[in-house]
Motif scaffolding. Structure first.
Motif, PDB file in Angstrom:
ATOM      1  N   ASN A  16       0.786  -1.243   0.000  1.00 18.90           N
ATOM      2  CA  ASN A  16       0.000   0.000   0.000  1.00 18.90           C
ATOM      3  C   ASN A  16       0.812   1.283   0.000  1.00 18.90           C
ATOM      4  O   ASN A  16       0.288   2.337  -0.319  1.00 18.90           O
ATOM      5  CB  ASN A  16      -0.897   0.054   1.250  1.00 18.90           C
ATOM      6  CG  ASN A  16      -1.829  -1.128   1.295  1.00 18.90           C
ATOM      7  OD1 ASN A  16      -2.198  -1.663   0.250  1.00 18.90           O
ATOM      8  ND2 ASN A  16      -2.185  -1.555   2.484  1.00 18.90           N
ATOM      9  N   PHE A  17       2.068   1.185   0.375  1.00 16.20           N
ATOM     10  CA  PHE A  17       2.822   2.413   0.623  1.00 16.20           C
ATOM     11  C   PHE A  17       3.184   3.148  -0.661  1.00 16.20           C
ATOM     12  O   PHE A  17       3.586   2.550  -1.650  1.00 16.20           O
ATOM     13  CB  PHE A  17       4.094   2.082   1.408  1.00 16.20           C
ATOM     14  CG  PHE A  17       5.001   3.249   1.572  1.00 16.20           C
ATOM     15  CD1 PHE A  17       4.671   4.263   2.450  1.00 16.20           C
ATOM     16  CD2 PHE A  17       6.159   3.362   0.822  1.00 16.20           C
ATOM     17  CE1 PHE A  17       5.496   5.374   2.588  1.00 16.20           C
ATOM     18  CE2 PHE A  17       6.987   4.453   0.959  1.00 16.20           C
ATOM     19  CZ  PHE A  17       6.652   5.462   1.841  1.00 16.20           C
ATOM     20  N   LYS A  18       3.023   4.473  -0.629  1.00 11.77           N
ATOM     21  CA  LYS A  18       3.511   5.340  -1.716  1.00 11.77           C
ATOM     22  C   LYS A  18       4.380   6.427  -1.085  1.00 11.77           C
ATOM     23  O   LYS A  18       4.052   6.936  -0.022  1.00 11.77           O
ATOM     24  CB  LYS A  18       2.338   6.000  -2.449  1.00 11.77           C
ATOM     25  CG  LYS A  18       1.370   5.015  -3.082  1.00 11.77           C
ATOM     26  CD  LYS A  18       0.259   5.714  -3.877  1.00 11.77           C
ATOM     27  CE  LYS A  18      -0.644   6.634  -3.081  1.00 11.77           C
ATOM     28  NZ  LYS A  18      -1.362   6.051  -1.940  1.00 11.77           N
ATOM     29  N   TRP A  19       5.463   6.789  -1.777  1.00  8.18           N
ATOM     30  CA  TRP A  19       6.331   7.838  -1.234  1.00  8.18           C
ATOM     31  C   TRP A  19       5.563   9.134  -1.047  1.00  8.18           C
ATOM     32  O   TRP A  19       5.886   9.933  -0.164  1.00  8.18           O
ATOM     33  CB  TRP A  19       7.542   8.073  -2.136  1.00  8.18           C
ATOM     34  CG  TRP A  19       8.501   6.918  -2.109  1.00  8.18           C
ATOM     35  CD1 TRP A  19       8.756   6.039  -3.117  1.00  8.18           C
ATOM     36  CD2 TRP A  19       9.331   6.507  -1.007  1.00  8.18           C
ATOM     37  NE1 TRP A  19       9.679   5.110  -2.708  1.00  8.18           N
ATOM     38  CE2 TRP A  19      10.055   5.378  -1.422  1.00  8.18           C
ATOM     39  CE3 TRP A  19       9.523   6.986   0.287  1.00  8.18           C
ATOM     40  CZ2 TRP A  19      10.957   4.721  -0.592  1.00  8.18           C
ATOM     41  CZ3 TRP A  19      10.425   6.330   1.115  1.00  8.18           C
ATOM     42  CH2 TRP A  19      11.133   5.218   0.675  1.00  8.18           C
ATOM     43  N   SER A  20       4.527   9.354  -1.866  1.00  7.67           N
ATOM     44  CA  SER A  20       3.775  10.601  -1.727  1.00  7.67           C
ATOM     45  C   SER A  20       3.071  10.678  -0.372  1.00  7.67           C
ATOM     46  O   SER A  20       2.736  11.761   0.095  1.00  7.67           O
ATOM     47  CB  SER A  20       2.782  10.759  -2.880  1.00  7.67           C
ATOM     48  OG  SER A  20       1.966   9.613  -2.956  1.00  7.67           O
ATOM     49  N   ASP A  21       2.866   9.514   0.274  1.00  5.79           N
ATOM     50  CA  ASP A  21       2.298   9.544   1.628  1.00  5.79           C
ATOM     51  C   ASP A  21       3.252  10.256   2.589  1.00  5.79           C
ATOM     52  O   ASP A  21       2.836  11.012   3.463  1.00  5.79           O
ATOM     53  CB  ASP A  21       2.082   8.116   2.169  1.00  5.79           C
ATOM     54  CG  ASP A  21       1.062   7.344   1.343  1.00  5.79           C
ATOM     55  OD1 ASP A  21       0.229   7.999   0.684  1.00  5.79           O
ATOM     56  OD2 ASP A  21       1.110   6.106   1.362  1.00  5.79           O
ATOM     57  N   GLN A 225      12.893   9.968   1.592  1.00  7.23           N
ATOM     58  CA  GLN A 225      13.362   8.623   1.928  1.00  7.23           C
ATOM     59  C   GLN A 225      14.251   8.635   3.170  1.00  7.23           C
ATOM     60  O   GLN A 225      14.205   7.703   3.976  1.00  7.23           O
ATOM     61  CB  GLN A 225      14.121   8.054   0.728  1.00  7.23           C
ATOM     62  CG  GLN A 225      14.401   6.572   0.816  1.00  7.23           C
ATOM     63  CD  GLN A 225      15.066   6.071  -0.460  1.00  7.23           C
ATOM     64  OE1 GLN A 225      14.994   6.745  -1.500  1.00  7.23           O
ATOM     65  NE2 GLN A 225      15.705   4.931  -0.399  1.00  7.23           N
ATOM     66  N   GLY A 377       8.363   0.631  -1.017  1.00  7.16           N
ATOM     67  CA  GLY A 377       8.568   1.734  -1.953  1.00  7.16           C
ATOM     68  C   GLY A 377       9.807   1.550  -2.816  1.00  7.16           C
ATOM     69  O   GLY A 377      10.002   2.269  -3.786  1.00  7.16           O
ATOM     70  N   TRP A 404      13.515   5.943  -7.341  1.00  7.49           N
ATOM     71  CA  TRP A 404      13.215   6.124  -5.913  1.00  7.49           C
ATOM     72  C   TRP A 404      13.663   7.539  -5.501  1.00  7.49           C
ATOM     73  O   TRP A 404      14.538   8.128  -6.145  1.00  7.49           O
ATOM     74  CB  TRP A 404      13.875   5.021  -5.096  1.00  7.49           C
ATOM     75  CG  TRP A 404      15.366   5.016  -5.052  1.00  7.49           C
ATOM     76  CD1 TRP A 404      16.151   5.545  -4.083  1.00  7.49           C
ATOM     77  CD2 TRP A 404      16.271   4.471  -6.034  1.00  7.49           C
ATOM     78  NE1 TRP A 404      17.478   5.359  -4.387  1.00  7.49           N
ATOM     79  CE2 TRP A 404      17.584   4.713  -5.582  1.00  7.49           C
ATOM     80  CE3 TRP A 404      16.090   3.814  -7.266  1.00  7.49           C
ATOM     81  CZ2 TRP A 404      18.708   4.317  -6.297  1.00  7.49           C
ATOM     82  CZ3 TRP A 404      17.213   3.420  -7.978  1.00  7.49           C
ATOM     83  CH2 TRP A 404      18.500   3.665  -7.494  1.00  7.49           C
TER      84      TRP A 404
END
Ligand code: 6R9
Length: 564
Positions: A16-21, A225, A377, A404
């Motif tokens: 489920n993870f997105k860097w935009s989170d 990150q 991610g 990334w």
């Protein structure tokens, strides 16, 4: 999603993870403009963390503490001095070449506040190495100390206009500026330069196996990150005291010696001066260090000092220990379990990745000898030399799916070199060989060019070195393939012995038998050479290419990153 900082459910996060989170942590999520020094310092100075210690500093002569508010003021002062006493502008390169001290951190953050690109240089670099880096990047300014001044060949560096000096009784002229003197008078207010995601921040020079060192360029977006891994991997919480032992001359010392912990609003300890077992244990006790990030070489040196010193200090504050930079031998993990009652967590990444990528998380069962699993991610895999993804348990090139957040965005002055890292415009190929098991854990095998082929068997030097280190006489081991007319290559081991052991034919034979018995006949060294010390980089990696050059009587290439 933001807030799942403990990564309780790895599998769920992977899906489920997105860097935009993660971006929602920062106000630039709305404004679109950012500055990593603002996010690391000022953001906290303007919050409930204002009077929280951001930085403890300790060396033989100084013992200081700076709150987030102090750090804001001092980095603002530094930014004002850098701006007012040079022609530095946004995007210009400024190097920082000095031993660890609070001023190093003020200047680094101050330079970032004004939008300059910072090139951190390890204090032990000699003139040639300094010249290569400053001339390649056309640096306009440098922050250094009077002691290091004669290693900067000013006459040969036409772009270098200003030298900021940190020290006592500095004589100033057009070119030489006393940083501390002007900081005392400078305003503690500074308007930070607002920048974009892709605006460059830090330029780290690293050496490859051939050619001159190359300038790896990082950008603002890396903060996403660095912050997220400080939470997930370092597991930093508000009450932690975090100690990263790396110097900012290396990527670990910026990404996790400055950015990660400060973006997360943690308290960091910086210990200046050289390594000593007693100073290190004492620092943990004195500051109540809870999270500790170091390297296998350091752990092995502590291990070599024996159990005696451990008993003299109270190390019970430690709750999480991590390692980076070279393979973490199972032997070291076992020692950590014994001495600290904690598992040392391995993390794999490189200058080019800009932040941690494959790691052991608290929530994952650790497999001994594995570097762990990809950070959610991050998509990591093993590819063959054509870029085809290989199935589990096959050795190949460790690769990461391009794009990334902390990925390098260029090699300074060398677009062609930059492009050469990417295969089919899809995979960043790391230059490390590894395999992934059926559960998705990655196992490091060596640098691609270090893998040994002996009688048709592939042998990773790391595996052999790890086994050698389990022998009671051996302190350090480096293993190379030596060309052999019959077997292709034979395994040759260079070893340094613990105190109290003497080199002998018998011992060499015993060591060979030990590996043969414990690992495999084909993995046992055919030749053993005793050395006082092995060649290592300053960040602690055994330089196998130097061992190889010794062996073959070849030039050893760029040695600027080698220890004295
Ligand atoms: C962060 C850093 C990168 C190279 C990398 C690999 C080695 C790093 C490792 C590891 C085995 C680990 N390396 N972490 N090898 N296990 N956990 O060290 O960056 O100085 O650029 O070095 O270090 O060979 O390719 P950098």
């Amino acid at each position: 999603m933001q807030g799942d900082y403990q990564l309780q459910d790895y599998e769920k996060a992977v899906q489920n993870f997105k860097w935009s989170d993660t971006e929602k942590e920062f106000s630039w999520h709305e404004t679109g403009l950012m500055n990593i020094a603002h996010e690391a310092i000022d953001r906290h100075a303007d919050s409930y963390r204002k009077n929280k210690v951001a930085l403890f500093y300790k060396d033989g002569t100084r013992k200081e503490a700076y709150t987030y508010n102090d750090m804001k003021r001092m980095s603002n002062k530094a930014a004002n001095v850098l701006t007012n006493h040079s022609t530095l502008e946004r995007g210009d390169r400024i190097f920082i070449f000095m031993p660890r001290s609070p001023e190093l951190y003020f200047s680094l953050l101050g330079a970032l506040k004004m939008g300059a690109i910072v090139g951190p240089l390890f204090e032990a670099f000699m003139e040639g190495a300094v010249y290569d880096r400053l001339s390649d990047s056309e640096a306009k300014a440098i922050v250094t100390t009077p002691e290091l001044l004669d290693r900067i060949p000013v006459d040969k560096l036409p772009h270098l206009q200003t030298i900021f000096l940190v020290g006592e009784s500095i004589e100033e002229d057009d070119k030489h500026i006393d940083l501390n003197k002007h900081m005392k008078k400078a305003s503690a207010a500074f308007q930070v330069e607002w920048l974009e995601r892709e605006s460059p921040t830090v330029l780290h020079y690293t050496s490859g196996s051939t050619g001159k060192p190359k300038g790896v360029l990082h950008v603002q977006e890396a903060m996403i990150q660095q912050f997220q891994t400080a939470k997930w991997v370092l597991d930093l919480k508000d009450e932690d005291v975090f100690w990263c032992t790396a110097d900012p001359g290396w990527v670990t010392g910026t990404a996790y010696g400055v950015f990660g912990p400060m973006l997360a609003g943690a308290t960091s300890l910086i210990v200046g001066g050289r390594f000593s077992t007693d100073n290190w244990y004492e620092a943990i006790q004195e500051y109540g260090v809870t999270v500790w990030y170091s390297a296998p070489t350091a752990f092995r040196m502590l291990m070599g000092a024996g159990a005696g010193p451990v008993g003299q200090y109270d190390l019970s504050s430690l709750r999480h220990i991590l390692s980076v930079g070279e393979p973490l031998n199972p032997e070291v993990i076992r020692w950590g379990m014994e001495v600290f009652k904690l598992r040392i967590h391995d993390t794999w990444w490189m200058t080019e990745t800009g932040a941690q990528t494959i790691c052991n998380f608290g929530s994952l069962p650790i497999k001994l000898g594995s570097m762990g699993k990809p950070v959610p991610g991050i998509e990591a895999t093993i590819v063959d030399n054509q870029g085809n993804v290989l199935p589990p348990n096959r050795m190949g090139n460790l690769a990461i799916k391009k794009g990334w957040p902390a990925m390098m965005r260029g090699i300074w002055n060398n677009e062609e070199k930059y492009e050469s890292y990417f295969m089919n415009d899809e995979w960043y190929v790391s230059g490390d060989s590894a395999y992934m098991d059926e559960d998705g854990y990655f196992f490091f095998q060596g640098r691609v060019d270090d893998v040994i082929m002996t009688s048709g068997e592939r042998v990773g030097p790391f595996e052999v070195e790890s086994k050698l280190l389990e022998h009671p006489a051996i302190m350090e081991a480096g293993v190379i393939g030596k060309p052999d007319p019959v077997r292709g290559e034979i395994i040759k081991a260079f070893v340094a012995l613990h105190e109290g052991f003497e080199p002998s034919e018998e011992l060499a034979e015993e060591i060979k038998q030990f590996v043969k018995k414990e690992l495999a006949a084909h993995s046992a060294p055919k030749e053993i050479e005793f050395k006082e010390k092995l060649p290592k980089t300053r960040s602690g990696k055994i330089m196998r290419r130097v061992l190889k050059a010794w062996e073959l009587n070849l030039p050893a290439g760029d040695l600027s990153t080698m220890e004295d």
